[in-house]
Design a protein around this motif. Structure first.
Motif, short mmCIF file in Angstrom:
data_model
loop_
_atom_site.label_atom_id
_atom_site.label_comp_id
_atom_site.label_asym_id
_atom_site.label_seq_id
_atom_site.Cartn_x
_atom_site.Cartn_y
_atom_site.Cartn_z
N SER A 211 0.84 -1.21 0.00
CA SER A 211 0.00 0.00 0.00
C SER A 211 0.87 1.25 0.00
CB SER A 211 -0.91 0.00 1.24
OG SER A 211 -1.49 1.27 1.40
N SER A 212 0.52 2.19 -0.88
CA SER A 212 1.27 3.46 -0.99
C SER A 212 0.65 4.55 -0.13
CB SER A 212 1.27 3.92 -2.44
OG SER A 212 -0.08 4.19 -2.84
N GLY A 213 -0.62 4.37 0.25
CA GLY A 213 -1.34 5.42 0.97
C GLY A 213 -2.03 6.40 0.03
N GLN A 215 -4.62 6.16 -1.91
CA GLN A 215 -6.08 6.20 -1.83
C GLN A 215 -6.55 6.83 -0.52
OE1 GLN A 215 -8.81 4.97 -4.35
NE2 GLN A 215 -9.05 6.76 -3.09
N CYS A 271 -11.81 3.55 6.65
CA CYS A 271 -10.62 2.71 6.88
C CYS A 271 -10.07 2.26 5.53
CB CYS A 271 -10.97 1.52 7.75
SG CYS A 271 -11.40 2.00 9.43
N ALA A 272 -9.11 3.02 5.02
CA ALA A 272 -8.49 2.67 3.73
C ALA A 272 -7.12 2.03 3.92
CB ALA A 272 -8.37 3.92 2.86
N ALA A 273 -6.65 1.97 5.16
CA ALA A 273 -5.31 1.42 5.40
C ALA A 273 -5.30 -0.08 5.10
CB ALA A 273 -4.91 1.66 6.85
N PRO A 304 -5.24 -6.54 16.00
CA PRO A 304 -6.62 -6.08 16.22
C PRO A 304 -7.22 -5.64 14.89
CG PRO A 304 -5.04 -4.43 16.98
CD PRO A 304 -4.24 -5.65 16.60
N LEU A 307 -11.15 -1.62 11.83
CA LEU A 307 -12.47 -1.31 11.25
C LEU A 307 -13.58 -1.92 12.11
CD1 LEU A 307 -14.34 -0.31 8.96
CD2 LEU A 307 -13.81 -2.42 7.72
N PHE A 324 -12.85 -0.63 3.39
CA PHE A 324 -12.46 -1.07 2.06
C PHE A 324 -12.38 -2.59 2.09
CE2 PHE A 324 -11.11 2.07 -1.10
CZ PHE A 324 -11.29 3.25 -0.39
N ALA A 326 -10.12 -5.32 0.06
CA ALA A 326 -9.10 -5.57 -0.97
C ALA A 326 -9.20 -7.04 -1.34
CB ALA A 326 -7.73 -5.23 -0.40
N LYS A 338 -17.68 -9.40 3.94
CA LYS A 338 -16.79 -8.64 4.82
C LYS A 338 -17.54 -7.49 5.51
CE LYS A 338 -12.30 -8.79 3.62
NZ LYS A 338 -11.17 -8.53 2.74
N LYS A 342 -17.66 -7.32 9.51
CA LYS A 342 -16.98 -6.24 10.25
C LYS A 342 -17.96 -5.20 10.80
CE LYS A 342 -12.56 -6.91 8.10
NZ LYS A 342 -11.18 -6.51 8.37
N ASN A 350 -12.33 -3.19 -3.82
CA ASN A 350 -11.45 -2.96 -4.98
C ASN A 350 -10.65 -4.23 -5.28
OD1 ASN A 350 -9.37 -0.45 -3.22
ND2 ASN A 350 -9.83 -2.55 -2.67
N GLY A 360 -0.51 0.75 -4.91
CA GLY A 360 0.59 1.61 -5.35
C GLY A 360 0.29 2.42 -6.59
N LYS A 382 -7.45 7.74 -8.20
CA LYS A 382 -7.74 7.62 -6.77
C LYS A 382 -8.25 8.96 -6.23
CE LYS A 382 -4.92 3.61 -5.82
NZ LYS A 382 -3.67 3.04 -5.32
O1 PMT Z 1 -2.56 2.60 -0.57
P1 PMT Z 1 -2.79 2.46 -2.06
O2 PMT Z 1 -1.55 2.01 -2.79
O3 PMT Z 1 -3.40 3.69 -2.65
O4 PMT Z 1 -3.84 1.27 -2.29
C1 PMT Z 1 -5.14 1.42 -1.84
C2 PMT Z 1 -5.65 0.15 -1.13
C3 PMT Z 1 -5.70 -0.99 -2.13
C4 PMT Z 1 -4.73 -0.22 0.03
C5 PMT Z 1 -7.07 0.51 -0.56
O5 PMT Z 1 -7.89 0.91 -1.63
C6 PMT Z 1 -7.68 -0.66 0.16
O6 PMT Z 1 -8.27 -1.57 -0.39
N1 PMT Z 1 -7.51 -0.65 1.52
C7 PMT Z 1 -7.90 -1.77 2.40
C8 PMT Z 1 -6.84 -2.82 2.36
C9 PMT Z 1 -7.17 -3.99 3.25
O7 PMT Z 1 -6.49 -4.21 4.22
O8 PMT Z 1 -8.24 -4.63 2.90
P2 PMT Z 1 -8.85 -5.94 3.69
O9 PMT Z 1 -9.87 -6.49 2.78
O10 PMT Z 1 -7.74 -6.83 4.14
O11 PMT Z 1 -9.49 -5.29 4.97
C10 PMT Z 1 -10.86 -4.90 5.00
C11 PMT Z 1 -11.03 -3.67 5.83
O12 PMT Z 1 -10.64 -3.91 7.18
C12 PMT Z 1 -10.22 -2.47 5.37
O13 PMT Z 1 -11.03 -1.31 5.54
C13 PMT Z 1 -9.04 -2.44 6.32
O14 PMT Z 1 -8.57 -1.10 6.55
C14 PMT Z 1 -9.67 -2.99 7.59
N2 PMT Z 1 -8.74 -3.71 8.47
C15 PMT Z 1 -8.16 -4.88 8.08
C16 PMT Z 1 -7.36 -5.58 8.96
C17 PMT Z 1 -7.16 -5.06 10.26
N3 PMT Z 1 -6.39 -5.69 11.12
N4 PMT Z 1 -7.74 -3.91 10.62
C18 PMT Z 1 -8.53 -3.23 9.74
O15 PMT Z 1 -9.05 -2.16 10.09
#
Ligand code: PMT
Length: 402
Positions: A211-213, A215, A271-273, A304, A307, A324, A326, A338, A342, A350, A360, A382
């Protein structure tokens, strides 16, 4: 410091350049300060003296001017503005913007800016409808460039069709609307997570992701642009902090959770991280040595879920929690599950498969899922995804206020 909005007006070469004088006059009537860059082409149609007299400011034109650079560097020109407006914008400047050229002061300022850009095209109908111009238009739009016009009508060249510069009043209204949109989320607090997390293995090694951050940072900026009091909790990235956003820099998922909880209350959380699902159970205090016993084995333990924690019912729960998803396969199916698991209100799915370039990259393809929406957005930048999401958030809160 004055709250007056500031426009950096770029006047490029075209028969309609004279209308820029009227645009400046009307913007100033509305209390908007205007500073001008006049391209070499623009100077064939309107003089620096007239632009300077109407704008009440110096007019800039030379990229390599010692005096101009000493007084006001080309980066500073765009830094000082709230909006860059290109009016009239010729086919040539649109093409140079698309290519990212920086071969005069105008295109250098446009390339060096992180401010919103609005463009009012003006050109012959055949130049406007040419596939090259239309492709340029599409890619500029995808990058978040705003457009006003062109209009359809009689042209100076004797032809008829689309390509006429929008009327000064239309351009000024578009600018005003743009500035007014900056207050749609005023009074609301937003919390955004962005970037990867780094989970320590030892003092020098960590587990991370791609992840680049881009988004998450764009979302924080878009929410702040609509007036939200925004906090960004960011994992390690190489991005500059968004403007007018409170930024908390963290490394691990544990730190990110603590910073998020510390940032509550918030009206909306996004939560985009890309938070690491696992961390090393017992990170070493000293650098692991390459010994005779071969590579170490790492025991992982769950991190933990930030989200899910933010979405838990309770007095501190943000009124709108957005996650988000992913996914690399069955994107919609997995994202729907999901969202329920959650407990968030909306989820933006995405595709992050290797070929998608989402991690990225500059573009994203979003599928928005909520209790009452299930929609695919076209692939876009983005920044544009962020602007669309911020709009949706504003509409959501406005409909609840009504
Ligand atoms: O950063 P970029 O390069 O711009 O790319 C953007 C992105 C692809 C990272 C972004 O668009 C994205 O999809 N972010 C969520 C990535 C992710 O961890 O997805 P997930 O399907 O594994 O998690 C689902 C959700 O739970 C997400 O909102 C995530 O932030 C949250 N999560 C996941 C695990 C955790 N331990 N805690 C969380 O809050």
């Amino acid at each position: 410091m004055s709250n007056a909005k500031r426009v950096l007006l770029i006047v490029s070469g075209g028969i309609a350049a004279y209308k820029s004088l009227e645009v400046i006059r009307r913007l100033r009537e509305r209390g908007i300060a205007v500073r001008c860059i006049l391209t070499a082409g623009g100077a064939q149609f309107v003089t620096p003296l007239s632009l300077s007299a109407i704008s009440g400011d110096k007019v800039y034109g030379e990229l390599f001017s010692l005096t101009d650079e000493a007084e006001m560097g080309h980066i500073q020109l765009s830094r000082d503005a709230d909006l860059l407006l290109v009016a009239p914008a010729t086919a040539d400047i649109l093409a140079r913007m698309t290519q990212g050229l920086a071969n005069d002061l105008a295109t250098t300022a446009l390339l060096a800016t992180d401010k919103p850009v609005m463009v009012a095209p003006s050109m012959n109908v055949r130049m406007w409808t040419h596939p090259a111009t239309q492709a340029n238009l599409a890619s500029l739009k995808a990058r978040g460039t705003l457009f006003v016009g062109p209009n359809e009508g009689d042209m100076a060249c004797g032809e008829y069709g689309p390509g006429r510069l929008a009327e000064p009043e239309e351009i000024v209204t578009a600018v005003e609307r743009f500035f007014q949109s900056g207050s749609r989320l005023e009074g609301l607090r937003a919390l955004v997570t962005s970037g990867p997390t780094h989970e320590a293995i030892d003092p020098v090694r960590y587990i991370a992701n791609r992840s680049s951050g881009k988004q998450g940072h764009a979302i924080a900026q878009a929410l702040a642009d609509l007036g939200a009091d925004t906090t960004l909790v960011s994992g390690p990235t190489s991005l500059p902090d968004p403007e007018r956003v409170r930024v908390k820099h963290v490394r691990s998922a544990e730190e990110m959770l603590a910073a998020c909880l510390d940032s509550l209350p918030s009206d909306v959380a996004v939560c985009a991280a890309a938070v690491a699902d696992w961390k090393v159970a017992a990170a070493a205090n000293q650098k692991l040595k390459k010994g005779d016993e071969g590579p170490p084995s790492l025991t992982l333990t769950a991190n933990p879920d930030i989200l899910a924690r933010l979405a838990e019912p309770g007095a501190q729960r943000p009124r709108l929690v957005i996650g988000f998803a992913a996914e690399t396969e069955k994107v919609i199916e997995h994202a729907t599950a999901k969202r329920q698991r959650k407990g968030c209100d909306w989820i933006l799915a995405n595709d992050v498969s290797a070929e998608s370039g989402t991690f990225g990259g500059d573009d994203n393809s979003i599928h928005l899922i909520s209790a009452d929406a299930n929609e695919s957005w076209p692939r876009m930048s983005k920044r544009q995804v962020a602007a669309c999401l911020a709009e949706r958030v504003a509409t959501h809160f406005e409909s609840r206020r009504a």
